[in-house]
Scaffold this motif. Structure first.
Motif, short mmCIF file in Angstrom:
data_model
loop_
_atom_site.label_atom_id
_atom_site.label_comp_id
_atom_site.label_asym_id
_atom_site.label_seq_id
_atom_site.Cartn_x
_atom_site.Cartn_y
_atom_site.Cartn_z
N LEU A 155 0.33 3.87 1.70
CA LEU A 155 0.50 4.37 3.06
C LEU A 155 1.72 3.73 3.73
O LEU A 155 2.50 4.41 4.40
CB LEU A 155 -0.77 4.10 3.88
CG LEU A 155 -0.82 4.76 5.25
CD1 LEU A 155 -0.56 6.26 5.14
CD2 LEU A 155 -2.18 4.50 5.91
N ALA A 156 1.89 2.43 3.52
CA ALA A 156 3.06 1.75 4.09
C ALA A 156 4.34 2.31 3.47
O ALA A 156 5.34 2.50 4.15
CB ALA A 156 2.96 0.24 3.87
N TYR A 189 4.96 5.75 5.06
CA TYR A 189 5.52 5.62 6.42
C TYR A 189 6.95 5.12 6.36
O TYR A 189 7.81 5.53 7.14
CB TYR A 189 4.67 4.68 7.27
CG TYR A 189 3.38 5.29 7.79
CD1 TYR A 189 2.29 4.48 8.06
CD2 TYR A 189 3.27 6.64 8.03
CE1 TYR A 189 1.10 5.01 8.55
CE2 TYR A 189 2.09 7.19 8.52
CZ TYR A 189 1.00 6.37 8.78
OH TYR A 189 -0.17 6.89 9.26
N PRO A 247 0.82 -1.21 0.00
CA PRO A 247 0.00 0.00 0.00
C PRO A 247 0.86 1.27 0.00
O PRO A 247 1.97 1.28 0.56
CB PRO A 247 -0.79 -0.08 1.31
CG PRO A 247 -0.43 -1.37 1.95
CD PRO A 247 0.79 -1.89 1.30
#
Lengths: 222, 221, 241
Positions: free
Chosen positions: A70-71, A74, A68
């Motif tokens: 988002l991963a 981060y 993803p």
């Protein structure tokens, strides 16, 4: 449920929304350009015969597509400082978006190039063209036409993806909406305005796609 | 050099100690994605049939609805479900909110996939079916759907992968999924690269096989 | 059996069918011909409701055909054969033929299969029961399409340029089936360019141009002594071969 919107509050916070909207557009544009650069390089590498050039490109694309955003975000946000790379969150965000979209751009470019019939390339080679000339004169002009539509689609995805930057404290559109929702306890006004802004960008991009579609048809008839 | 290596090994050991959290997160990601694809798939299927039907108003309304959700970020939709529905009296915990938002957006994308598949069936066959007196339902069941399915199934596999990836946004409302577990671990073990590589690996192990299967399915056509 | 009275149809501003008056009696074979855009396909598609009309009236087998009528009932009695065959690619030849009888006429499966096999035999496809359309030639596919329509035991058979999409060597196998059908007494309307067929079995030939019926005569008169100038022009163009 109170469905009426408090337009006064929306009016008051509109400057914040416009700032957020501008930020979103800027981020998306920057990331799109970044994605084009990354994508073209990755695609070029993936088309090479040499395994040492092809493998990293393919690995990069597969990893991006199977994890993803988002991963990935981060990963960079928490990970880059360990290299001593301190940069504003917005830059981390743009890099993450560029790397993510770049993989998809690479696939789009690849499809565009592979869709050109082999026969045309052979005709070019037969008349003595070098690989670069074949690319420049035969393959790319045609491939670029087919790429425009999917690239606009990727731009739409990119704009939506940019909303994740709000989670690493970047001041963009979603964050503007969240501020109104949380700070002033008006989630409906905040989120509806946010949604409307995104939809404006969405339909704007869709119009571009339509316009291109019609332009492309005219060319084909010639 | 030896010191950094030893330090790294320490960190890896710490991460391994966090495995219950990480596995719990992975489990939640898989659970919420499964709910999403089943609920969203079924709803999207029904919506797609409506969208491809000749009832113009219905088709338009479904199209407008799905367009709104395909044109706005999942994160915003999640916030809408989590923060706005309580105002209508529906209190939701982060799991339900996540499941609802993910199922909804999956339904919207699936409806377009199903509608395109149905519209791709050649008109002539439907005219032939119409001419022999088959009802609308019979034309759908016996002629249109069997052929549309061939086009729809590969796209559905791809949609599941997208869902698993999109599910990462539930971490933003505090739901303990794989991404959130990484976020929690990185607070204690400030090695972002290591922790989120592990998170990435988790997603990769789920998504990569399905991606390959989807690619294989697409090649068959 | 089929009665067009003053039928009018527009596609937007385009007047596709102008004041059509035509009667087709039971057992009659009527061939409709004319240049492209003359409205002949549109005409035949009105009979089973695939196209709607705006003016005049159309009565088929005693039932008026308009937007309000129960078209499904009517369509069970009308067979329609398309230029593009329109066979269902995911079903075998036999399944194509028996689909409608089973689901529309509610015929028991074994009866439908019996009837279907007999029809496929009749059109000369005895060893193709389990073949899929993709495995059949154009001529074979069209014959399956004809068998498919016949399996519903219709009162009237409608053919919309049945051989126009076929390679020349396959045209005759389809025409032979249609000739046999005509000789068996089936009421048929056939839109076609195949004048040999018209000469052989047509009771009347209708010539259409620009949406109107220009001339209706028996084959002999039509081919040897056409009354209208436009008919003569059309015939001279297509009979050269």
């Amino acid at each position: 449920m109170n469905l009426s919107l408090n337009f006064r509050v929306i009016g008051e916070t509109l400057p914040d929304f416009l700032t957020g909207l501008t930020a979103t557009v800027t981020i998306s544009l920057a990331a799109f350009v970044g994605a084009l650069i990354v994508g073209v390089i990755a695609c070029a590498m993936s088309l090479q015969t040499s395994r040492y050039l092809r493998a990293p490109a393919v690995a990069y694309i597969d990893v991006i597509r199977a994890t993803p955003l988002l991963a990935q975000l981060y990963f960079l946000y928490f990970g880059l400082p360990s290299f001593g790379l301190m940069m504003p969150e917005i830059m981390v965000g743009v890099i993450a978006l560029s790397l993510n979209s770049g993989a998809y751009v690479s696939e789009i470019v690849r499809s565009g190039i592979l869709a050109i019939p082999r026969g045309q390339v052979e005709a070019g080679a037969a008349s003595g063209m070098s690989y670069l000339q074949q690319m420049r004169l035969i393959i790319l002009p045609q491939a670029l036409r087919t790429m425009v539509s999917p690239l606009i689609g990727q731009a739409i995805v990119l704009v939506k993806d940019s909303s994740l930057l709000s989670l690493i404290s970047v001041l963009e559109l979603t964050r503007a909406g969240q501020t109104l929702a949380i700070n002033r306890f008006m989630p409906v006004e905040g989120l509806v305005t946010t949604a409307v802004c995104y939809l404006i960008i969405y339909y704007g991009l869709k119009l571009m796609a339509h316009a291109w579609g019609r332009f492309d048809q005219v060319g084909a008839k010639r | 050099m030896n010191e950094t290596l030893a330090f790294l090994l320490e960190q890896i050991k710490s991460v391994i100690e966090f495995h219950p959290v990480i596995l719990k997160g992975l489990g939640m990601t898989i659970l919420v994605s499964l709910i999403g694809i089943v609920a969203g798939g079924l709803a999207g299927f029904a919506l797609g049939i409506g969208r491809a039907s000749s009832y113009k108003t219905l088709s338009f309304l479904i199209g407008a609805y799905t367009d709104i959700f395909r044109g706005t970020p999942v994160l915003v939709q999640l916030f809408v479900v989590f923060f706005i529905l309580p105002q209508a009296g529906i209190e939701l915990d982060s799991f339900s909110a996540g499941a609802i938002a993910l199922s909804n957006i999956t339904a919207c994308f699936v409806s377009e996939i199903v509608a395109s598949g149905l519209k791709a069936v050649p008109v002539g066959q439907l005219e032939a079916a119409l001419s022999s007196g088959l009802t609308r339902l019979q034309r759908l069941r016996l002629i249109a759907l069997p052929q549309a399915t061939r086009l729809i199934v590969p796209s559905l596999a791809g949609q599941f992968v997208l869902l698993v990836k999109d599910s990462s946004v539930v971490s933003a409302i505090g739901l303990l999924d794989l991404t959130r577990s990484g976020w929690i671990v990185v607070q204690s073990i400030p090695n972002g690269l290591l922790v989120f590589s592990v998170v990435g690996l988790g997603y990769f192990l789920v998504c990569y096989p399905i991606l390959n299967w989807s690619r294989a399915l697409e090649k068959k056509h | 059996m089929i009665k067009f009275s003053g039928l009018d149809k527009w596609y937007g501003d385009h007047h596709v069918l102008r004041n059509i008056d035509l009667n087709v009696a039971k057992g009659e074979v009527v061939v409709v011909c004319g240049p492209s855009g003359s409205g002949k396909s549109t005409l035949i598609r009105c009979v089973n409701g695939l196209e709607q009309y705006q003016g005049g009236s159309l009565v088929v087998d005693g039932m008026p055909v308009d937007s309000g009528s129960p078209l499904r009932q009517l369509r069970m009695e009308l067979g329609f054969v398309f230029q593009q065959f329109n066979l269902y690619p995911h079903k075998t030849a036999l399944e194509n033929v028996t689909l409608a009888p089973i689901h529309v006429r509610k015929l028991p499966r074994h009866e439908a299969i019996e009837r279907g096999e007999a029809l496929l035999r009749k059109v000369g496809l005895v060893d193709k029961f389990n073949a899929y359309p993709a495995q059949l030639s154009g001529g074979q596919q069209q014959r399956v399409a004809i068998a498919r329509s016949l399996c519903m035991q219709p009162k009237i058979m409608l053919f919309d340029e049945p051989t126009s999409a076929l390679d020349p060597e396959m045209i005759n196998e389809v025409l032979d089936v249609m000739v046999a059908l005509a000789k068996d007494g089936m009421t048929m309307i056939v839109v076609t360019h195949e004048m040999g067929f018209a000469r052989k079995v047509a009771d009347r030939v209708v010539f259409m141009d620009k949406g109107s019926i220009v001339e209706v005569s028996e084959p002999e008169t039509f081919f040897n002594a056409p009354k209208n100038e436009r008919t003569r022009e059309f015939l001279s163009k297509i009979l050269r071969h």
